[in-house]
Design a protein around this motif. Sequence first.
Motif, PDB file in Angstrom:
ATOM      1  N   GLY A 146      -3.724  -3.125   1.206  1.00 17.33           N
ATOM      2  CA  GLY A 146      -3.990  -2.160   0.140  1.00 17.33           C
ATOM      3  C   GLY A 146      -5.136  -1.215   0.399  1.00 17.33           C
ATOM      4  N   GLU A 147      -5.175  -0.181  -0.405  1.00 11.81           N
ATOM      5  CA  GLU A 147      -6.244   0.825  -0.325  1.00 11.81           C
ATOM      6  C   GLU A 147      -7.160   0.619  -1.541  1.00 11.81           C
TER       7      GLU A 147
ATOM      8  N   THR B 140       1.110  -3.068   6.607  1.00 17.38           N
ATOM      9  CA  THR B 140       1.115  -3.018   5.135  1.00 17.38           C
ATOM     10  C   THR B 140       1.706  -1.690   4.671  1.00 17.38           C
TER      11      THR B 140
ATOM     12  N   CYS C 288       0.271   4.837   6.224  1.00 16.10           N
ATOM     13  CA  CYS C 288      -0.226   5.079   7.586  1.00 16.10           C
ATOM     14  C   CYS C 288       0.812   4.529   8.560  1.00 16.10           C
TER      15      CYS C 288
ATOM     16  N   CYS D 293       0.861  -1.187   0.000  1.00 17.86           N
ATOM     17  CA  CYS D 293       0.000   0.000   0.000  1.00 17.86           C
ATOM     18  C   CYS D 293       0.894   1.233   0.000  1.00 17.86           C
TER      19      CYS D 293
ATOM     20  N   MET E  63      -0.104   4.279   0.967  1.00 14.74           N
ATOM     21  CA  MET E  63      -0.656   5.354   1.786  1.00 14.74           C
ATOM     22  C   MET E  63       0.186   5.688   3.020  1.00 14.74           C
TER      23      MET E  63
ATOM     24  N   CYS F 204       0.405   0.955  10.469  1.00  9.55           N
ATOM     25  CA  CYS F 204      -0.080  -0.206   9.705  1.00  9.55           C
ATOM     26  C   CYS F 204       1.084  -0.972   9.088  1.00  9.55           C
TER      27      CYS F 204
END
Length: 343
Positions: free
Chosen positions: A155-156, A116, A111, A107, A109, A114
């Motif tokens: 994933g997003e 991932t 964060c 992913c 993103m 997280c």
Amino acid sequence: MPGPYDLGRADLAALLHDEPAYRVEQVWRGLYEQGRRPAEMTNLPGPLRERLESALPPALRLVTESVSEGRKTVKWLWALSDGAQVETVLMHYPERATVCVSSQAGCAMGCTFCATGQAGFTRQLSAGEIVEQVVAARRAAAPSRLSNVVFMGMGEPLANYDRVWAAIVRLHDDLGLSARHLTVSTVGVVPGIRRLATEALPVNLAVSLHAANDRLRNSLVPLNRRYPLGLLLEACRQYLTAKGRRLSFEWALIAGVNDRPADAEELADLVRPLGAHVNLIPLNPTPGYPVRGTSAGGVRHFRDQLTALGVNATVRRNRGTDIDAACGQLAARAGALAIASGR
Ligand code: SAH
Ligand code: SF4
């Protein structure tokens, strides 16, 4: 190479152009109704079975299966045809089974909390790679009925919109899953939420909030700088108006960060006007984020505060923490190593 679930009926017809027309429907049913691979389609003549088995190998190759809590939670690590790896989690409940699918390998993103996100982005999954995770889970869940699909794996989903939506249409049209039982979880990709509001199928929307002010949310969820809370909540309102489905917010409780009485009040002020539901998840520990999750007692206390403030909140049990199958723990560590070493 596209997997069997990336083909449409027309692609399958082209592959079977020298066969009687009814074969297309037979193979389609074998794939979607029975969840079989071509070698198992015993209603087909042997040579055709063999030809299809080599033309349509599965997109997912099992690397490891981890089982926890008396087989209640099962996690699979899959290798895709190019070696990228993703995980899928099956959760058994008394009346039904739910599968948590990945929409991307990794992913982008980032964060902070997280696993991932800490591992970074590898690639988008195809619609077929997403659908095949559900087909595999449905087989494993039998005789229980697999009824729910949540896009809460790696994933997003809204950063892979077209393929995720194509997968949702397949799950609905060809696997017979009800849109009410499909949930897309997003960290807040606002254009994706707006687009989701225009689709015909009313799927559930879960938004991973974790913070109810921009200062804190910027530090947990980098995407918040691009789509701050004002924009995000406006898109949520739009979804609610368009779909009339219950909205839910995910809140990973982090000790001393977002579990204080002031956080509950701020969250309640934001959620009440939307009539949304709050899912509380105690933060799972991950290697790259050295902050603890809120204690079990603290989680209950936070829930009680929200309830007293007129907010519908439930604590989500962290299924599968012992096999790293819980939210935010999916990282396909073996996969990252394989890619790094070029295998
Ligand atoms: N990218 C999407 C969907 C996958 S993440 C999203 O973020 O919504 C699925 C859920 O797991 C999200 O609610 C996410 O915030 C949560 N999560 C991520 N890391 C976590 C952790 N360490 N502990 C608890 N929940 C976590
Ligand atoms: Fe990606 Fe969701 Fe993890 Fe954020 S929480 S890094 S969006 S998978």
